[in-house]
Design a protein around this motif. Structure first.
Motif, PDB file in Angstrom:
ATOM      1  N   MET A 139       0.642  -1.183   0.006  1.00  0.00           N
ATOM      2  CA  MET A 139       0.196  -0.101   0.012  1.00  0.00           C
ATOM      3  C   MET A 139       1.411   0.858  -0.120  1.00  0.00           C
ATOM      4  O   MET A 139       2.369   1.236   1.017  1.00  0.00           O
ATOM      5  N   LYS A 140       0.639   2.567  -0.693  1.00  0.00           N
ATOM      6  CA  LYS A 140       1.359   4.204  -1.206  1.00  0.00           C
ATOM      7  C   LYS A 140       0.949   4.784   0.311  1.00  0.00           C
ATOM      8  O   LYS A 140       1.465   5.587   0.385  1.00  0.00           O
ATOM      9  N   THR A 141      -0.343   4.406   0.866  1.00  0.00           N
ATOM     10  CA  THR A 141      -0.990   5.710   1.385  1.00  0.00           C
ATOM     11  C   THR A 141      -0.665   5.735   2.723  1.00  0.00           C
ATOM     12  O   THR A 141      -0.575   4.325   3.345  1.00  0.00           O
ATOM     13  N   ILE A 142       0.342   6.496   3.293  1.00  0.00           N
ATOM     14  CA  ILE A 142       0.691   6.550   4.647  1.00  0.00           C
ATOM     15  C   ILE A 142      -0.013   7.415   5.585  1.00  0.00           C
ATOM     16  O   ILE A 142      -0.883   8.414   4.994  1.00  0.00           O
ATOM     17  N   ILE A 143      -0.239   6.149   6.322  1.00  0.00           N
ATOM     18  CA  ILE A 143      -1.365   7.092   7.869  1.00  0.00           C
ATOM     19  C   ILE A 143      -0.754   6.949   9.011  1.00  0.00           C
ATOM     20  O   ILE A 143       0.470   6.590   9.072  1.00  0.00           O
ATOM     21  N   GLU A 144      -1.681   7.235   9.775  1.00  0.00           N
ATOM     22  CA  GLU A 144      -1.224   7.343  11.105  1.00  0.00           C
ATOM     23  C   GLU A 144      -1.476   6.587  11.287  1.00  0.00           C
ATOM     24  O   GLU A 144      -2.200   5.027  11.425  1.00  0.00           O
ATOM     25  N   PRO A 145      -0.113   5.786  11.698  1.00  0.00           N
ATOM     26  CA  PRO A 145      -0.024   4.320  12.835  1.00  0.00           C
ATOM     27  C   PRO A 145      -0.549   3.734  13.780  1.00  0.00           C
ATOM     28  O   PRO A 145       0.496   3.877  14.857  1.00  0.00           O
ATOM     29  N   PHE A 146      -1.435   4.315  14.045  1.00  0.00           N
ATOM     30  CA  PHE A 146      -2.192   4.650  15.474  1.00  0.00           C
ATOM     31  C   PHE A 146      -3.504   4.586  15.419  1.00  0.00           C
ATOM     32  O   PHE A 146      -4.112   5.145  14.692  1.00  0.00           O
ATOM     33  N   ARG A 147      -4.463   4.422  16.689  1.00  0.00           N
ATOM     34  CA  ARG A 147      -6.163   4.406  16.587  1.00  0.00           C
ATOM     35  C   ARG A 147      -6.205   5.663  17.106  1.00  0.00           C
ATOM     36  O   ARG A 147      -5.053   5.391  18.518  1.00  0.00           O
ATOM     37  N   ILE A 148      -7.012   6.061  17.642  1.00  0.00           N
ATOM     38  CA  ILE A 148      -7.341   6.512  18.811  1.00  0.00           C
ATOM     39  C   ILE A 148      -8.396   6.155  20.251  1.00  0.00           C
ATOM     40  O   ILE A 148      -9.388   6.038  19.888  1.00  0.00           O
ATOM     41  N   LYS A 149      -7.551   6.759  21.001  1.00  0.00           N
ATOM     42  CA  LYS A 149      -8.289   6.053  22.389  1.00  0.00           C
ATOM     43  C   LYS A 149      -9.245   7.138  23.473  1.00  0.00           C
ATOM     44  O   LYS A 149      -9.926   7.013  23.901  1.00  0.00           O
ATOM     45  N   SER A 150      -8.201   8.267  22.972  1.00  0.00           N
ATOM     46  CA  SER A 150      -8.625   9.250  24.277  1.00  0.00           C
ATOM     47  C   SER A 150      -8.642  10.653  23.443  1.00  0.00           C
ATOM     48  O   SER A 150      -7.894  11.210  22.864  1.00  0.00           O
ATOM     49  N   VAL A 151      -9.930  11.304  23.495  1.00  0.00           N
ATOM     50  CA  VAL A 151      -9.413  12.666  22.499  1.00  0.00           C
ATOM     51  C   VAL A 151      -9.679  13.986  23.272  1.00  0.00           C
ATOM     52  O   VAL A 151      -9.887  14.436  24.598  1.00  0.00           O
ATOM     53  N   GLU A 152      -8.656  15.341  23.086  1.00  0.00           N
ATOM     54  CA  GLU A 152      -9.095  16.401  23.580  1.00  0.00           C
ATOM     55  C   GLU A 152     -10.213  17.378  22.425  1.00  0.00           C
ATOM     56  O   GLU A 152      -9.348  17.512  21.249  1.00  0.00           O
ATOM     57  N   PRO A 153     -10.448  17.782  23.546  1.00  0.00           N
ATOM     58  CA  PRO A 153     -11.944  18.817  22.387  1.00  0.00           C
ATOM     59  C   PRO A 153     -10.333  20.554  21.797  1.00  0.00           C
ATOM     60  O   PRO A 153     -10.269  20.341  23.420  1.00  0.00           O
ATOM     61  N   ILE A 154     -10.506  20.544  20.627  1.00  0.00           N
ATOM     62  CA  ILE A 154     -10.169  21.886  20.216  1.00  0.00           C
ATOM     63  C   ILE A 154     -11.542  22.961  20.445  1.00  0.00           C
ATOM     64  O   ILE A 154     -12.527  22.601  19.978  1.00  0.00           O
ATOM     65  N   ARG A 155     -10.464  24.484  20.332  1.00  0.00           N
ATOM     66  CA  ARG A 155     -11.134  25.163  20.633  1.00  0.00           C
ATOM     67  C   ARG A 155     -11.881  25.761  19.417  1.00  0.00           C
ATOM     68  O   ARG A 155     -11.222  26.534  19.237  1.00  0.00           O
ATOM     69  N   PHE A 156     -13.164  25.926  19.087  1.00  0.00           N
ATOM     70  CA  PHE A 156     -13.329  27.132  17.485  1.00  0.00           C
ATOM     71  C   PHE A 156     -13.599  28.600  18.083  1.00  0.00           C
ATOM     72  O   PHE A 156     -14.484  28.665  18.940  1.00  0.00           O
ATOM     73  N   THR A 157     -13.175  29.543  17.495  1.00  0.00           N
ATOM     74  CA  THR A 157     -13.070  30.954  17.412  1.00  0.00           C
ATOM     75  C   THR A 157     -13.412  31.455  16.681  1.00  0.00           C
ATOM     76  O   THR A 157     -13.145  31.086  15.170  1.00  0.00           O
ATOM     77  N   THR A 158     -14.122  32.655  16.834  1.00  0.00           N
ATOM     78  CA  THR A 158     -14.107  33.826  14.756  1.00  0.00           C
ATOM     79  C   THR A 158     -13.020  34.615  14.450  1.00  0.00           C
ATOM     80  O   THR A 158     -12.483  34.706  16.093  1.00  0.00           O
ATOM     81  N   VAL A 159     -13.087  34.768  13.702  1.00  0.00           N
ATOM     82  CA  VAL A 159     -12.001  36.535  13.167  1.00  0.00           C
ATOM     83  C   VAL A 159     -12.237  37.006  14.203  1.00  0.00           C
ATOM     84  O   VAL A 159     -11.146  37.331  14.735  1.00  0.00           O
ATOM     85  N   GLU A 160     -13.943  37.169  14.331  1.00  0.00           N
ATOM     86  CA  GLU A 160     -12.819  38.694  15.292  1.00  0.00           C
ATOM     87  C   GLU A 160     -13.356  38.515  16.703  1.00  0.00           C
ATOM     88  O   GLU A 160     -11.924  39.290  17.064  1.00  0.00           O
ATOM     89  N   GLU A 161     -13.442  37.520  17.408  1.00  0.00           N
ATOM     90  CA  GLU A 161     -12.754  36.835  18.751  1.00  0.00           C
ATOM     91  C   GLU A 161     -10.986  37.034  18.549  1.00  0.00           C
ATOM     92  O   GLU A 161     -10.575  37.648  19.704  1.00  0.00           O
ATOM     93  N   ARG A 162     -10.406  36.294  17.822  1.00  0.00           N
ATOM     94  CA  ARG A 162      -9.383  36.365  17.332  1.00  0.00           C
ATOM     95  C   ARG A 162      -8.350  37.190  16.655  1.00  0.00           C
ATOM     96  O   ARG A 162      -7.880  37.920  17.336  1.00  0.00           O
ATOM     97  N   ARG A 163      -9.238  38.530  16.630  1.00  0.00           N
ATOM     98  CA  ARG A 163      -8.979  39.948  16.288  1.00  0.00           C
ATOM     99  C   ARG A 163      -8.421  40.706  18.103  1.00  0.00           C
ATOM    100  O   ARG A 163      -7.129  41.245  18.118  1.00  0.00           O
ATOM    101  N   ALA A 164      -9.294  40.317  18.374  1.00  0.00           N
ATOM    102  CA  ALA A 164      -9.690  41.239  19.973  1.00  0.00           C
ATOM    103  C   ALA A 164      -8.578  40.304  21.089  1.00  0.00           C
ATOM    104  O   ALA A 164      -7.216  40.980  21.941  1.00  0.00           O
ATOM    105  N   LEU A 165      -8.482  38.897  20.697  1.00  0.00           N
ATOM    106  CA  LEU A 165      -7.403  38.009  21.696  1.00  0.00           C
ATOM    107  C   LEU A 165      -5.460  39.058  21.305  1.00  0.00           C
ATOM    108  O   LEU A 165      -4.871  38.648  21.962  1.00  0.00           O
ATOM    109  N   LEU A 166      -5.690  39.235  19.895  1.00  0.00           N
ATOM    110  CA  LEU A 166      -4.358  39.691  19.281  1.00  0.00           C
ATOM    111  C   LEU A 166      -4.194  40.732  20.022  1.00  0.00           C
ATOM    112  O   LEU A 166      -3.301  40.953  20.668  1.00  0.00           O
ATOM    113  N   ARG A 167      -4.722  41.826  19.753  1.00  0.00           N
ATOM    114  CA  ARG A 167      -5.087  43.251  20.453  1.00  0.00           C
ATOM    115  C   ARG A 167      -4.506  42.874  21.845  1.00  0.00           C
ATOM    116  O   ARG A 167      -3.510  43.500  22.261  1.00  0.00           O
ATOM    117  N   GLU A 168      -5.816  42.506  22.657  1.00  0.00           N
ATOM    118  CA  GLU A 168      -4.714  42.019  24.371  1.00  0.00           C
ATOM    119  C   GLU A 168      -3.570  41.137  24.249  1.00  0.00           C
ATOM    120  O   GLU A 168      -3.251  41.619  25.423  1.00  0.00           O
TER     121      GLU A 168
END
Ligand code: F0G
Length: 455
Positions: free
Chosen positions: A1-30
């Motif tokens: 097989m040629k496709t290189i895959i992540e050589p693991f499966r995931i047992k435990s996950v951490e959510p990542i948090r989405f922000t909006t462009v407007e929020e990020r602009r304010a966070l950058l200023r701060e």
């Protein structure tokens, strides 16, 4: 097989948090446009560093429960020591809380005013520890390693002629020769086995100990296997042992190629030097069988070292960066070629050529990337290196932005998202402006400086 895959499966996950462009602009200023000042839960994909950010395996978490927290003689230490020696058979293995602690101990002994220490390229903490003890740190990289767009299989190689000349000229002042694998400061570029052995032999002919900064030893071994003539048929462990064959010592950050979230070690063969190092260790880190770490950390490192030399992992690891690098190249974004083992480096100076180095094009790319997509990268350029010891400003050798990949943390779709974010930035690149520094501390300014956008 040629496709290189992540050589693991995931047992435990951490959510990542989405922000909006407007929020990020304010966070950058701060944050005064300094990405180190962001809270990491405001970051969607964090490419600030590959250090200490790895996902540990189920086997590592299991090993953590076996950690023995005895002050002296813990079995966790002996498992750690055996795991290190299985790959790098040094006589003395001295645990430390991270790589720079190993450097601090080594150079408190070897670096003194008037002394000079050559390497392919010293990482900044190594340089800091050498200079902090009054000695000079010299980078003797091959010239190809300084040309971002040039393709060469081993751009981390030491210039061996320059090393020979350096030792002839300054031999008396040189306490050791170092080599960093891979060369992080030069784009995560590998060093060939022939070059490691060449540097070792030159050092030994001049009677100097040869010390390897081995932070990314497994990635380096993979590049040797896949790029160096005659190495393809060898196992990674075999290549790793060969890399360290005849070396007199090593410094290591287990936060990189040991899959640990903290830890490191100093390894040495010389008994007298090891005695001095252990004495210093007791003063600054702890007893020699834990050295600033908990027993559980030693267990995590011991298990991590057995996992890092897996070829399926290394193939996936290196391919992820190549993939991002190729896709950015296709968008016309200049990158350091070839892709590094742990990161992709964007040549911000070449890409945003309308922003002069003293207006920090790398900072502009890093800030733009966060604003557009919530991705955090790291400027490695004039912000980091542009201040002379006398306080004046000068352009760094290059203005790069490092996209460092945490180990086993992100997947293929995260890589696609990163590429898409660069596509968005590329569409408006001529409108991206530079920055000025509004406040800075006396040293190591990139961590805490405050920036203001130029009009
Ligand atoms: N040597 C190299 C080549 C490194 O890349 C690092 C750390 C160190 C030594 C120091 O190790 O962090 O455990 O004290 N590099 C990290 C990075 C910080 O983001 O590149 P440490």
């Amino acid at each position: 097989m040629k496709t290189i895959i992540e050589p693991f499966r995931i047992k435990s996950v951490e959510p990542i948090r989405f922000t909006t462009v407007e929020e990020r602009r304010a966070l950058l200023r701060e944050a005064h446009y300094n990405l180190f000042a962001l809270h990491s839960d405001d970051v969607l994909i964090d490419l600030l560093t590959d250090s200490g950010t790895a996902a540990m395996s189920a086997a590592q978490w299991g090993a953590v429960m076996n950690g023995d927290e005895s002050y002296a003689g813990s079995p966790s230490f002996f498992r750690f020591e055996a795991a290190v020696r299985d790959l790098m058979p040094f006589k003395h293995v001295i645990p430390t809380h991270q790589g720079r602690a190993a450097e601090a101990i080594l150079f408190s002994i070897l670096a003194k005013p008037g002394r000079k220490i050559p390497s392919n390229t010293h990482f900044d903490t190594t340089r800091g520890n050498i200079e902090g003890n009054g000695a000079e740190a010299h980078d003797l990289l091959i010239p190809e390693g300084r040309q971002p767009g040039l393709v060469h299989p081993f751009k981390g190689n030491m210039d061996l002629d320059a090393l020979e000349a350096f030792l002839r000229r300054h031999g008396e002042a040189v306490p050791c020769v170092m080599i960093t694998v891979t060369n992080n400061a030069g784009g995560g570029q590998p060093v060939s086995l022939a070059n490691i052995h060449g540097a070792r032999d030159i050092a030994h002919r001049h009677g100097k100990p040869f010390i390897i900064d081995g932070c990314r030893f497994a990635e380096n071994a993979w590049f040797i296997k896949t790029r160096e003539p005659g190495q393809a048929g060898r196992g990674i462990k075999d290549i790793v042992r060969d890399m360290f064959d005849g070396a007199d010592g090593m410094t290591m950050s287990a936060k990189k190629d040991a899959f640990a979230n903290i830890g490191g070690w100093l390894a040495l063969n010389d008994d007298e030097l090891a005695t001095q190092a252990r004495t210093r260790l007791i003063q600054t880190e702890g007893f020699p069988t834990y050295g600033g770490l908990a027993g559980r950390d030693l267990e995590a490192i011991a298990q991590g070292l057995t996992e890092i030399v897996d070829e399926h992992y290394l193939a996936y690891r290196v391919r992820t960066n190549e993939y991002v690098s190729e896709r950015l190249g296709a968008l016309g974004i200049p990158v350091v070629k070839p892709a590094g083992g742990h990161a992709v480096f964007v040549d911000a100076r070449a890409w945003l050529s309308h922003i002069p180095p003293l207006s920090y094009p790398g900072q502009a790319v890093a800030v733009g990337l966060y604003e557009v997509a919530g991705i955090r990268a790291c400027e490695i350029g004039t912000v980091m290196f542009g201040r002379s010891p006398d306080g004046s400003e000068r352009p760094a050798a290059m203005d790069l932005v490092r996209l460092a990949m945490p180990r086993r943390v992100y997947t293929q779709s995260h890589a696609d998202y990163i590429v898409e974010a660069f596509g968005e930035l590329a569409a408006k690149k001529d409108a991206i402006g530079g920055f000025r520094i509004a406040w800075q501390p006396p040293m190591m300014r990139h961590f805490t400086a405050r920036f203001a956008p130029l009009a």
